[in-house]
Design a protein around this motif. Sequence first.
Motif, PDB file in Angstrom:
ATOM      1  N   PRO A 193       1.085  -1.294   0.115  1.00 15.48           N
ATOM      2  CA  PRO A 193       0.121   0.101   0.015  1.00 15.48           C
ATOM      3  C   PRO A 193       0.842   1.233   0.008  1.00 15.48           C
ATOM      4  O   PRO A 193       0.416   2.113  -0.889  1.00 15.48           O
ATOM      5  N   MET A 194       1.819   1.318   0.946  1.00 11.78           N
ATOM      6  CA  MET A 194       2.678   2.460   1.108  1.00 11.78           C
ATOM      7  C   MET A 194       3.438   2.893  -0.255  1.00 11.78           C
ATOM      8  O   MET A 194       3.709   4.129  -0.564  1.00 11.78           O
ATOM      9  N   ALA A 210       1.239   4.052  -3.085  1.00 14.11           N
ATOM     10  CA  ALA A 210       1.007   5.610  -2.802  1.00 14.11           C
ATOM     11  C   ALA A 210       2.112   6.437  -3.175  1.00 14.11           C
ATOM     12  O   ALA A 210       1.749   7.381  -3.934  1.00 14.11           O
ATOM     13  N   CYS A 216      -3.865  -1.560  -1.923  1.00 19.05           N
ATOM     14  CA  CYS A 216      -3.096  -0.873  -2.994  1.00 19.05           C
ATOM     15  C   CYS A 216      -4.017  -0.190  -3.743  1.00 19.05           C
ATOM     16  O   CYS A 216      -3.736   1.083  -4.254  1.00 19.05           O
ATOM     17  N   LYS A 261      -4.978   3.074  -1.985  1.00 19.31           N
ATOM     18  CA  LYS A 261      -4.201   3.767  -1.830  1.00 19.31           C
ATOM     19  C   LYS A 261      -3.859   4.767  -3.141  1.00 19.31           C
ATOM     20  O   LYS A 261      -3.584   5.851  -3.479  1.00 19.31           O
ATOM     21  N   GLU A 279      -6.595   7.237  -3.734  1.00 24.30           N
ATOM     22  CA  GLU A 279      -6.378   8.371  -2.988  1.00 24.30           C
ATOM     23  C   GLU A 279      -5.323   9.335  -3.544  1.00 24.30           C
ATOM     24  O   GLU A 279      -5.407  10.407  -3.157  1.00 24.30           O
ATOM     25  N   ASN A 280      -4.362   8.845  -4.353  1.00 25.58           N
ATOM     26  CA  ASN A 280      -3.402   9.568  -4.933  1.00 25.58           C
ATOM     27  C   ASN A 280      -3.367   9.863  -6.404  1.00 25.58           C
ATOM     28  O   ASN A 280      -2.446  10.114  -6.982  1.00 25.58           O
TER      29      ASN A 280
END
Length: 607
Positions: free
Chosen positions: A182-183, A186, A214, A217, A220-221
Amino acid sequence: MPGIHVTDVILRDAHQSLIATRMRIGDMLPICEQLDRIGYWSLEVWGGATFDACLRYLKEDPWLRLQQLRTALPNTRLQMLLRGQNLLGYRHYSDDVVRAFVSRAADNGIDVFRIFDALNDTRNLQTAIDAVKQAGRHAQGTICYTTSPVHNTEVFVGMARELEAMGCDSIAIKDMAGLLTPMVTAELVSAIKAASGLPLHLHCHATAGTAEMCLLKAIENGCEHIDTAISSFSGSTSHAATESLVAALHDTRFDTGLDLEALQVIGLYFRTVRKKYHQFESESHDPDTRVQVYQVPGGMISNLYTQLREQGALDHIDEVFHEIPRVREELGFPPLVTPTSQIIGTQAVLNVLTGKRYETITNEVKLYLQGRYGRAPAPLDPVVRQQAIGAEQMIDVRPADLLPDEMDTLQAAVGELASCEEDVLTCAMFPEIGREFLKHRQQGTLRPEPLLAPADTDTGTRSRPTEFNVTLHGEPYHIKITGTGHRTQDNRPFYMTVNGVPEEVLVETLDELPADTAAKQETGQIKGSQRPRATQPGHVTTSMPGTIVEVLVKVDDEVTAGTPVLITEAMKMETEIQAPTTGRVTAIHVSKGDSVNPDETLIEINI
């Protein structure tokens, strides 16, 4: 207007990942009217392994499949996966073949071409991108996501800028193995959106159980498009469930606008369909975080299980998973996606099954090490390179620059078997199985009736067949006996195909075989049964069942140890079989097209 656009992969990648690409067009068409009403941004319906599976296993014309889907889905964009200069095959094709293939695919119904290169070598994408734009279709440039010491966000952002400059209409991040977390997602999506103004798509497999996180994220980005699979073909090595993402995003600024109840009806339909293909289900775990270590993509996992089961070597699956990262590092950390996933995976299988690493090296690995697939992301292991290709010179140009135009030659080679340009392209992608398919289509034998032995004229009885149809629990199976092991074996391998898929059965004694099998062995009606068992140093054999592609020597030829004497095909890869010793060829027990089994003597060399 929806906030997030959805591409559903149910008609391509979902069944490629879970049931080895075996879904038939007859199970797709009944639900197309409902699929067409959903309002997807696109449906992925073609490309990847579907072309191969249609010809090799399903005996369907892949072009006809596309035409039927185009007719059945008039209101939905149809999308395909294209391997850049590899198209849908396992080698690079000349530019005129690439242009012809894209043109015919567009005319037959493809709207969106997701174009990738297995090495992320953008030189191998330009011709296909230009051809798609020339056809007036959507060119989606693709970044194959992977992890290694030489892959990072900066590298992928640089590639995104290149794809935009090359004229792409959108960019896709293709996480074919489910490696994204996930991170990292992003960070990567945010960086690409800052560097490029093109719409961004995320294709993320669910293998490790992180896909939904994933995708959220990514959304959202700034990612506007996501790939999902209808729930009954989701999860595991496939994708996040369409219905789950639609429900999660409902009543937010990211709402997909899709009807959840209508999707549920489609999910129930495919739940029933999936049961028909139970024999092709992989035995992978759900979720399987081993992918974070071995990086094996979803479609490759299900195919590895199927292929090892065919070889009677499924107990070696963990050894193969451990071997794949070693081979990948030695070959310069290529992303594992077709064809490199097949190249790396097959070589890993050979290394494990032969018990000696790189004792047998596929032709595709040799071509890769010469640079014939493009620029490797990292330096190659010099020892492996020396062992595979010796002092042969590597190329540093775009591989297709060395290829002359091929379409006229391909047309001449196919001859009267081809009724249209699509047929020529079919044989270009898969020469052997393509010609075999066209021949059987021409003869009307694509779906043969049972081939029964003639009745005994003296007794009026009929001997047992070696090819027949059976129906089990309402599902038809076509059984064909293709070979048996040696008379000296206590537990005797009995080779057959079931719906075109090789299987192996062990029988205890000759008495357990069908009554007329011994007689058929003596007459050669069961191929390979009369070949002697390989027991001498000069006996040439193979380590796994396969097909003879070429015999490279003749009786009385003098050969030295290491001289190529045969080319076989197994697991879709070609392998040179080399002379085990120096001497004179005294006997050849095979010819082109023969099926061969392990431990048979294929060629005899007198030392």
